[in-house]
Design a protein around this motif. Sequence first.
Motif, short mmCIF file in Angstrom:
data_model
loop_
_atom_site.label_atom_id
_atom_site.label_comp_id
_atom_site.label_asym_id
_atom_site.label_seq_id
_atom_site.Cartn_x
_atom_site.Cartn_y
_atom_site.Cartn_z
N CYS A 1 0.83 -1.21 0.00
CA CYS A 1 0.00 0.00 0.00
C CYS A 1 0.86 1.26 0.00
CB CYS A 1 -0.93 -0.02 1.20
SG CYS A 1 -2.24 -1.26 1.09
N ASP A 2 1.94 1.23 0.79
CA ASP A 2 2.83 2.40 0.82
C ASP A 2 3.49 2.60 -0.54
OD1 ASP A 2 2.27 2.92 3.44
OD2 ASP A 2 4.00 1.84 4.23
N TYR A 3 3.98 1.51 -1.12
CA TYR A 3 4.75 1.62 -2.36
C TYR A 3 3.89 2.15 -3.51
CZ TYR A 3 7.97 0.44 -6.11
OH TYR A 3 8.80 0.51 -7.19
N PHE A 4 2.65 1.68 -3.59
CA PHE A 4 1.78 2.08 -4.70
C PHE A 4 0.78 3.16 -4.29
CE2 PHE A 4 2.99 -2.24 -6.10
CZ PHE A 4 3.50 -1.92 -7.35
N ASP A 5 0.93 3.69 -3.07
CA ASP A 5 0.06 4.77 -2.59
C ASP A 5 -1.41 4.36 -2.64
OD1 ASP A 5 -0.42 7.26 -1.48
OD2 ASP A 5 -0.66 8.24 -3.43
N LEU A 6 -1.68 3.14 -2.14
CA LEU A 6 -3.05 2.64 -2.04
C LEU A 6 -3.60 2.95 -0.65
CD1 LEU A 6 -2.52 -0.89 -3.64
CD2 LEU A 6 -3.42 1.16 -4.76
N PRO A 7 -4.92 2.97 -0.48
CA PRO A 7 -5.50 3.18 0.85
C PRO A 7 -4.98 2.14 1.84
CG PRO A 7 -7.20 3.31 -0.85
CD PRO A 7 -5.96 2.83 -1.53
N GLN A 8 -4.66 2.56 3.03
CA GLN A 8 -4.06 1.66 4.01
C GLN A 8 -5.01 0.52 4.42
OE1 GLN A 8 -0.86 1.61 5.19
NE2 GLN A 8 -0.51 3.13 3.58
N LYS A 9 -6.30 0.76 4.31
CA LYS A 9 -7.27 -0.27 4.71
C LYS A 9 -7.81 -1.03 3.49
CE LYS A 9 -8.76 1.99 8.98
NZ LYS A 9 -9.91 2.51 9.76
N PHE A 10 -7.01 -1.07 2.47
CA PHE A 10 -7.42 -1.77 1.24
C PHE A 10 -7.60 -3.25 1.54
CE2 PHE A 10 -7.41 -3.31 -3.04
CZ PHE A 10 -7.82 -2.24 -3.82
N GLU A 11 -8.82 -3.75 1.31
CA GLU A 11 -9.10 -5.15 1.62
C GLU A 11 -8.76 -6.03 0.43
OE1 GLU A 11 -13.03 -5.75 3.03
OE2 GLU A 11 -12.92 -4.18 4.55
N LEU A 12 -8.17 -7.19 0.72
CA LEU A 12 -7.80 -8.13 -0.32
C LEU A 12 -8.58 -9.43 -0.15
CD1 LEU A 12 -3.90 -7.87 -0.55
CD2 LEU A 12 -5.54 -7.13 -2.24
N ASN A 13 -9.35 -9.79 -1.17
CA ASN A 13 -9.96 -11.12 -1.19
C ASN A 13 -8.99 -12.14 -1.76
OD1 ASN A 13 -12.54 -10.55 -0.12
ND2 ASN A 13 -13.15 -9.63 -2.06
N TYR A 14 -7.99 -11.67 -2.51
CA TYR A 14 -7.03 -12.55 -3.14
C TYR A 14 -5.62 -12.03 -2.87
CZ TYR A 14 -11.26 -13.89 -5.60
OH TYR A 14 -12.54 -14.29 -5.88
N ASN A 15 -4.70 -12.95 -2.72
CA ASN A 15 -3.32 -12.59 -2.44
C ASN A 15 -2.77 -11.64 -3.51
OD1 ASN A 15 -3.27 -14.21 -0.19
ND2 ASN A 15 -2.31 -15.94 -1.21
N CYS A 16 -1.78 -10.86 -3.10
CA CYS A 16 -1.07 -9.98 -4.01
C CYS A 16 0.41 -10.32 -3.90
CB CYS A 16 -1.31 -8.52 -3.65
SG CYS A 16 -0.60 -7.35 -4.82
N PHE A 17 1.04 -10.56 -5.07
CA PHE A 17 2.46 -10.87 -5.08
C PHE A 17 3.06 -10.29 -6.34
CE2 PHE A 17 6.05 -13.59 -6.30
CZ PHE A 17 6.85 -13.45 -5.17
N ILE A 18 4.07 -9.41 -6.19
CA ILE A 18 4.71 -8.75 -7.33
C ILE A 18 6.21 -8.63 -7.03
CG2 ILE A 18 4.77 -6.68 -8.78
CD1 ILE A 18 1.96 -5.99 -7.71
N PRO A 19 7.07 -9.14 -7.90
CA PRO A 19 8.51 -8.94 -7.69
C PRO A 19 8.87 -7.46 -7.74
CG PRO A 19 8.09 -10.62 -9.35
CD PRO A 19 6.78 -9.94 -9.09
N LYS A 20 9.89 -7.09 -6.99
CA LYS A 20 10.25 -5.68 -6.86
C LYS A 20 10.58 -5.04 -8.20
CE LYS A 20 11.41 -1.92 -4.56
NZ LYS A 20 12.08 -1.12 -5.61
N ASN A 21 11.37 -5.71 -9.04
CA ASN A 21 11.74 -5.10 -10.32
C ASN A 21 10.52 -4.83 -11.19
OD1 ASN A 21 14.40 -5.15 -9.62
ND2 ASN A 21 14.98 -6.87 -10.93
#
Length: 323
Positions: A1-21
């Motif tokens: 959330c910090d990296y992409f400037d998303l709302p801090q209370k963003f709810e996830l029904n599905y996992n999120c996984f993204i390599p740094k590069n």
Amino acid sequence: CDYFDLPQKFELNYNCFIPKNFADKIKKSGADSVLWKQFIPQPQEQHLETGLLDPIGDKIHAKGAGIIHRYHNRILFTPTTNCPIICRYCFRKNELSSHDKIFNNNLDQLQTYLANNPKINEVILTGGDPLILSNSKLIQILERLHICKIKFVRFHTRTPIILPSRIDQELVTLLNHFSSRFQRLILALHVNHQEEIDEEVKTALLRLRECHIDKLTQTVLLKGVNNTTNDLVELFYRVLECKFTPYYLHHPDQVKGAMHFHLPLEEGREIYLGLRNRMPGWALPHYVVDHPNGHGKQFAFNPETLEFSGQLLNLQGKKVSLT
């Protein structure tokens, strides 16, 4: 959330996984980009009243040990349920990256199943993504398939797009070595938009020119990402620059939590008809849709019924040359 400037209370029904590069590429491309739309969670994922948990009927044809037997002469085998990234539209996203185990070493069970089903001549390595496995694991799998006298081996992968550094000389040498052990060794690359193929990715893909393998692509038609004829024409010509051949254009599956990517089949057919008019036949992918009952891929475009300039031409079963 910090990296992409998303709302801090963003709810996830599905996992999120993204390599740094790759996250750096997404952030640079911006919130309106096709990269952002494919990989960053969206509020629409909270709409779970429509869509299916198993939209192509994997569970109906699952045989255990990572084997899915949908067609009489070929099987899917999932040596891993992990991917280098989680696509928000993925039809298997309920199963991905749900544990830390990377390699599902079910090769003994796979060998037994193949021995009991001698009509099988092709194994499709999917998942997850088989190319996130180490070279030593890939060698184990390919050696076992060679022992089982499998003729055709196909890798379904998104890894070269997400982690282009994976396409190194060691992998090229490995693929070249095994290409002579099978009648065909095939790499089917999952790519949806030309923006995914930057110079780093193109360089990685061109390394595979040294391999005596078939290089194909598969693309998912996604609302808001690539659902115009122009988008697809640009993508497929970019693919051809990288010495790959377009193979499948998938109509989007009815995935629970991803129906905002879905579009009507008739809209997809209009897009594909435009594609037929602008691409040579040898570079035109099959437009297919997976049936929810698990019966597999069906052609989403009937070449015996063609639509030109809004007029319907019924060829009434006459044979035509489709060039």
